[in-house]
Write a protein that holds these residues in place. Structure first.
Motif, PDB file in Angstrom:
ATOM      1  N   SER A  45       0.822  -1.208   0.000  1.00 30.17           N
ATOM      2  CA  SER A  45       0.000   0.000   0.000  1.00 30.17           C
ATOM      3  C   SER A  45       0.857   1.259   0.000  1.00 30.17           C
ATOM      4  O   SER A  45       0.499   2.274  -0.621  1.00 30.17           O
ATOM      5  N   LEU A  46       2.023   1.200   0.684  1.00 34.99           N
ATOM      6  CA  LEU A  46       2.915   2.360   0.705  1.00 34.99           C
ATOM      7  C   LEU A  46       3.504   2.607  -0.675  1.00 34.99           C
ATOM      8  O   LEU A  46       3.586   3.745  -1.142  1.00 34.99           O
ATOM      9  N   VAL A  47       3.929   1.524  -1.323  1.00 36.34           N
ATOM     10  CA  VAL A  47       4.460   1.658  -2.683  1.00 36.34           C
ATOM     11  C   VAL A  47       3.393   2.233  -3.612  1.00 36.34           C
ATOM     12  O   VAL A  47       3.661   3.137  -4.413  1.00 36.34           O
ATOM     13  N   ASP A  48       2.149   1.718  -3.513  1.00 37.58           N
ATOM     14  CA  ASP A  48       1.066   2.215  -4.359  1.00 37.58           C
ATOM     15  C   ASP A  48       0.823   3.704  -4.127  1.00 37.58           C
ATOM     16  O   ASP A  48       0.568   4.462  -5.062  1.00 37.58           O
ATOM     17  N   ARG A  49       0.920   4.133  -2.863  1.00 39.11           N
ATOM     18  CA  ARG A  49       0.702   5.547  -2.574  1.00 39.11           C
ATOM     19  C   ARG A  49       1.846   6.402  -3.102  1.00 39.11           C
ATOM     20  O   ARG A  49       1.641   7.501  -3.614  1.00 39.11           O
ATOM     21  N   ARG A  53      -0.760   5.267  -7.328  1.00 38.88           N
ATOM     22  CA  ARG A  53      -1.880   4.362  -7.592  1.00 38.88           C
ATOM     23  C   ARG A  53      -2.929   4.395  -6.488  1.00 38.88           C
ATOM     24  O   ARG A  53      -4.016   3.862  -6.646  1.00 38.88           O
ATOM     25  N   LEU A  54      -2.601   4.988  -5.354  1.00 40.84           N
ATOM     26  CA  LEU A  54      -3.499   5.017  -4.206  1.00 40.84           C
ATOM     27  C   LEU A  54      -3.459   6.401  -3.576  1.00 40.84           C
ATOM     28  O   LEU A  54      -2.381   6.938  -3.298  1.00 40.84           O
ATOM     29  N   GLY A  55      -4.614   6.984  -3.347  1.00 42.30           N
ATOM     30  CA  GLY A  55      -4.685   8.305  -2.732  1.00 42.30           C
ATOM     31  C   GLY A  55      -5.156   8.223  -1.296  1.00 42.30           C
ATOM     32  O   GLY A  55      -5.670   7.197  -0.837  1.00 42.30           O
ATOM     33  N   THR A  56      -5.005   9.301  -0.572  1.00 45.80           N
ATOM     34  CA  THR A  56      -5.525   9.380   0.790  1.00 45.80           C
ATOM     35  C   THR A  56      -7.034   9.611   0.728  1.00 45.80           C
ATOM     36  O   THR A  56      -7.589   9.966  -0.317  1.00 45.80           O
ATOM     37  N   SER A  57      -7.678   9.426   1.876  1.00 45.72           N
ATOM     38  CA  SER A  57      -9.126   9.637   1.926  1.00 45.72           C
ATOM     39  C   SER A  57      -9.485  11.069   1.540  1.00 45.72           C
ATOM     40  O   SER A  57     -10.444  11.302   0.797  1.00 45.72           O
ATOM     41  N   SER A  58      -8.720  12.032   2.042  1.00 51.24           N
ATOM     42  CA  SER A  58      -9.020  13.429   1.733  1.00 51.24           C
ATOM     43  C   SER A  58      -8.801  13.734   0.254  1.00 51.24           C
ATOM     44  O   SER A  58      -9.578  14.480  -0.365  1.00 51.24           O
ATOM     45  N   GLN A  59      -7.723  13.166  -0.319  1.00 50.96           N
ATOM     46  CA  GLN A  59      -7.466  13.376  -1.748  1.00 50.96           C
ATOM     47  C   GLN A  59      -8.608  12.837  -2.601  1.00 50.96           C
ATOM     48  O   GLN A  59      -9.096  13.511  -3.526  1.00 50.96           O
ATOM     49  N   MET A  60      -9.040  11.601  -2.302  1.00 50.86           N
ATOM     50  CA  MET A  60     -10.066  10.984  -3.132  1.00 50.86           C
ATOM     51  C   MET A  60     -11.427  11.654  -2.924  1.00 50.86           C
ATOM     52  O   MET A  60     -12.212  11.765  -3.866  1.00 50.86           O
ATOM     53  N   HIS A  61     -11.702  12.099  -1.699  1.00 48.84           N
ATOM     54  CA  HIS A  61     -12.967  12.784  -1.479  1.00 48.84           C
ATOM     55  C   HIS A  61     -12.997  14.104  -2.251  1.00 48.84           C
ATOM     56  O   HIS A  61     -14.004  14.453  -2.886  1.00 48.84           O
ATOM     57  N   GLU A  62     -11.884  14.826  -2.219  1.00 49.23           N
ATOM     58  CA  GLU A  62     -11.805  16.086  -2.960  1.00 49.23           C
ATOM     59  C   GLU A  62     -11.979  15.845  -4.454  1.00 49.23           C
ATOM     60  O   GLU A  62     -12.718  16.571  -5.132  1.00 49.23           O
ATOM     61  N   ARG A  63     -11.317  14.816  -4.972  1.00 50.22           N
ATOM     62  CA  ARG A  63     -11.427  14.537  -6.401  1.00 50.22           C
ATOM     63  C   ARG A  63     -12.826  14.041  -6.753  1.00 50.22           C
ATOM     64  O   ARG A  63     -13.371  14.369  -7.816  1.00 50.22           O
ATOM     65  N   PRO A 206      -7.380  -6.079 -13.744  1.00 52.30           N
ATOM     66  CA  PRO A 206      -6.758  -6.198 -12.430  1.00 52.30           C
ATOM     67  C   PRO A 206      -7.617  -5.534 -11.361  1.00 52.30           C
ATOM     68  O   PRO A 206      -8.333  -4.567 -11.631  1.00 52.30           O
ATOM     69  N   ASP A 207      -7.537  -6.064 -10.148  1.00 49.99           N
ATOM     70  CA  ASP A 207      -8.330  -5.539  -9.039  1.00 49.99           C
ATOM     71  C   ASP A 207      -7.604  -4.349  -8.421  1.00 49.99           C
ATOM     72  O   ASP A 207      -6.945  -4.457  -7.388  1.00 49.99           O
ATOM     73  N   CYS A 208      -7.740  -3.201  -9.022  1.00 50.85           N
ATOM     74  CA  CYS A 208      -6.978  -2.014  -8.637  1.00 50.85           C
ATOM     75  C   CYS A 208      -7.653  -1.252  -7.499  1.00 50.85           C
ATOM     76  O   CYS A 208      -8.795  -1.517  -7.139  1.00 50.85           O
ATOM     77  N   HIS A 209      -6.914  -0.289  -6.928  1.00 49.16           N
ATOM     78  CA  HIS A 209      -7.518   0.668  -6.009  1.00 49.16           C
ATOM     79  C   HIS A 209      -8.470   1.547  -6.820  1.00 49.16           C
ATOM     80  O   HIS A 209      -8.094   2.084  -7.872  1.00 49.16           O
ATOM     81  N   ALA A 210      -9.688   1.692  -6.347  1.00 45.93           N
ATOM     82  CA  ALA A 210     -10.701   2.423  -7.121  1.00 45.93           C
ATOM     83  C   ALA A 210     -11.515   3.319  -6.200  1.00 45.93           C
ATOM     84  O   ALA A 210     -11.433   3.222  -4.965  1.00 45.93           O
ATOM     85  N   ALA A 211     -12.270   4.188  -6.804  1.00 44.32           N
ATOM     86  CA  ALA A 211     -13.209   5.039  -6.077  1.00 44.32           C
ATOM     87  C   ALA A 211     -14.548   5.001  -6.793  1.00 44.32           C
ATOM     88  O   ALA A 211     -14.604   4.981  -8.025  1.00 44.32           O
ATOM     89  N   ALA A 212     -15.622   4.946  -6.002  1.00 44.43           N
ATOM     90  CA  ALA A 212     -16.983   4.958  -6.535  1.00 44.43           C
ATOM     91  C   ALA A 212     -17.592   6.321  -6.248  1.00 44.43           C
ATOM     92  O   ALA A 212     -17.770   6.701  -5.088  1.00 44.43           O
ATOM     93  N   ILE A 213     -17.891   7.056  -7.290  1.00 41.95           N
ATOM     94  CA  ILE A 213     -18.440   8.412  -7.179  1.00 41.95           C
ATOM     95  C   ILE A 213     -19.950   8.321  -7.376  1.00 41.95           C
ATOM     96  O   ILE A 213     -20.425   7.949  -8.449  1.00 41.95           O
ATOM     97  N   PRO A 231     -10.329   3.696 -11.625  1.00 40.45           N
ATOM     98  CA  PRO A 231      -9.097   3.526 -10.848  1.00 40.45           C
ATOM     99  C   PRO A 231      -8.691   4.833 -10.174  1.00 40.45           C
ATOM    100  O   PRO A 231      -8.775   5.908 -10.777  1.00 40.45           O
ATOM    101  N   GLN A 232      -8.252   4.750  -8.944  1.00 42.56           N
ATOM    102  CA  GLN A 232      -7.802   5.950  -8.245  1.00 42.56           C
ATOM    103  C   GLN A 232      -6.637   6.612  -8.986  1.00 42.56           C
ATOM    104  O   GLN A 232      -6.510   7.837  -8.983  1.00 42.56           O
ATOM    105  N   GLU A 233      -5.796   5.819  -9.610  1.00 47.28           N
ATOM    106  CA  GLU A 233      -4.659   6.360 -10.335  1.00 47.28           C
ATOM    107  C   GLU A 233      -5.110   7.358 -11.387  1.00 47.28           C
ATOM    108  O   GLU A 233      -4.530   8.446 -11.525  1.00 47.28           O
ATOM    109  N   GLN A 234      -6.156   7.018 -12.135  1.00 52.13           N
ATOM    110  CA  GLN A 234      -6.640   7.920 -13.176  1.00 52.13           C
ATOM    111  C   GLN A 234      -7.352   9.125 -12.583  1.00 52.13           C
ATOM    112  O   GLN A 234      -7.229  10.244 -13.088  1.00 52.13           O
ATOM    113  N   LEU A 235      -8.097   8.914 -11.516  1.00 53.90           N
ATOM    114  CA  LEU A 235      -8.795  10.028 -10.894  1.00 53.90           C
ATOM    115  C   LEU A 235      -7.818  11.033 -10.295  1.00 53.90           C
ATOM    116  O   LEU A 235      -8.034  12.249 -10.359  1.00 53.90           O
ATOM    117  N   LEU A 236      -6.718  10.524  -9.712  1.00 50.03           N
ATOM    118  CA  LEU A 236      -5.714  11.412  -9.124  1.00 50.03           C
ATOM    119  C   LEU A 236      -4.991  12.229 -10.194  1.00 50.03           C
ATOM    120  O   LEU A 236      -4.594  13.369  -9.956  1.00 50.03           O
TER     121      LEU A 236
END
Length: 345
Positions: A45-49, A53-63, A206-213, A231-236
């Motif tokens: 998870s640290l490598v992904d961040r 490939r992985l955002g924080t809760s605040s980052q993903m909520h803002e996006r 692949p089962d990536c980190h994702a966000a449901a808007i 994917p969170q990567e694309q949203l970020l």
């Protein structure tokens, strides 16, 4: 600057990829005759961040809020153009997790489909609550008043499942508009809708980190939900336009919902039923019936047959016989209204 020019692509944390690679490959201490110690592996998870490939809760909520503001008004306009009905779209929940975890959470009482936005994301998915699809089809096919519709959650019929594709096409189009680069509109497409998500072994992505808007959709006095999952990567990386826009040709293409629905019904295979009316019997006599007992048709009128399907009576018929096969002859309509086709959804 125009709204389209507001779209930007953001890079992951500067130097994150190089830092992760260096930390994973460094040896401890100078070279010696002793075998080098294997460096401790970094948490995945640290490598992904670190690599974006992985955002924080605040980052993903803002996006997620940015995408809700960009997609919501355009989605509402598209749905109203498609159906001619009053539909309101408001921001809903924003969820984060692995893509398949989100699927498992959202599929209950919903229909979903996967899709693709060319040059942006090869794998996105969309969910929509079944009550919205059921209500829209009932209004458009049966002519029902939206104020009289009661929200229900049940498995969708083949026609309802097929017509849910129009909702997903609308959502897919506004997503493509929101992430398009200036001067380069992106094309999007969706796959066949389904009420069941595939097993992991049958899932090619692949089962990536994702966000449901999420979006709350108000229709006919009830509320249901729709979700766009990416994917969170694309949203970020992507800052959407302030408001997705609808092209004239896209709006025109969406206005044929009723025609598509009518054609779909006409092409459908319907199992017909022929019911034969017999003489009345007392309940006590019915309770004594045994296998092998014979019941006669009424002598004075003959066998009266009612032809129908899906619980809806359509024609009065007469029972006859040709060779070894029993047949029915259409006599007259049963008096159903002009919207009887609604019974076959």
């Amino acid at each position: 600057m125009s709204e389209t020019e507001d779209t930007t692509v953001e890079e992951p944390i500067a130097g994150a990829t190089e830092a992760a690679t260096q930390m994973a490959s460094e040896s401890v201490g100078p070279a010696s005759n002793a075998a080098p110690r294997r460096p401790a592996a970094l948490p995945a998870s640290l490598v992904d961040r670190m690599v974006g490939r992985l955002g924080t809760s605040s980052q993903m909520h803002e996006r997620g809020v940015m995408f809700q503001q960009a997609l919501g008004p355009a989605l509402e306009e598209m749905l109203q153009l498609s159906t001619g009905l009053e539909i309101d779209v408001r921001p809903g929940k924003i969820r984060m997790g692995r893509r398949r975890e989100l699927w498992a959470e959202l599929i209950d009482g919903s229909v979903y489909c996967t899709g693709h936005v060319r040059k942006w994301a090869d794998e996105v998915s969309y969910f929509c609550g079944a009550p919205l699809v059921i209500g829209l089809v009932e209004c458009l096919l049966g002519g029902a008043d939206p104020e009289t519709i009661e929200a229900v959650t049940r498995p969708l019929s083949a026609i309802e499942l097929d017509m849910s594709l129009v909702i997903f096409e609308n959502l897919s189009d506004v997503v493509a508009s929101a992430v398009s680069q200036a001067g380069e509109p992106l094309k999007a497409n969706v796959d066949a809708p389904s009420a069941v998500v595939p097993e992991e072994i049958d899932d090619p992505a692949p089962d990536c980190h994702a966000a449901a808007i999420g979006f709350e959709i108000e229709f006919a006095g009830s509320s249901t939900v729709a979700y766009f999952i990416a994917p969170q990567e694309q949203l970020l990386k992507t800052k959407p336009v302030k408001r997705a826009t609808i092209k004239d040709d896209e709006a025109k293409a969406q206005s044929d919902w009723r025609e598509r629905l009518s054609k779909r019904v006409v092409r459908s295979d319907v199992r017909l039923e022929a019911r034969i009316a017999l003489d009345q019997m007392r309940l006590a006599d019915i309770s004594r019936l045994q296998p092998g007992d014979v019941l006669a048709f009424p002598e004075e009128t003959g066998a009266r047959v009612i032809l129908g399907g899906n619980g809806k009576d359509i024609y009065n018929c007469a029972l006859g016989r040709t060779g070894q096969r029993y047949m029915v002859r259409i006599e007259d309509p049963t008096g159903v209204d002009e919207n009887w086709r609604a019974a076959f959804t």
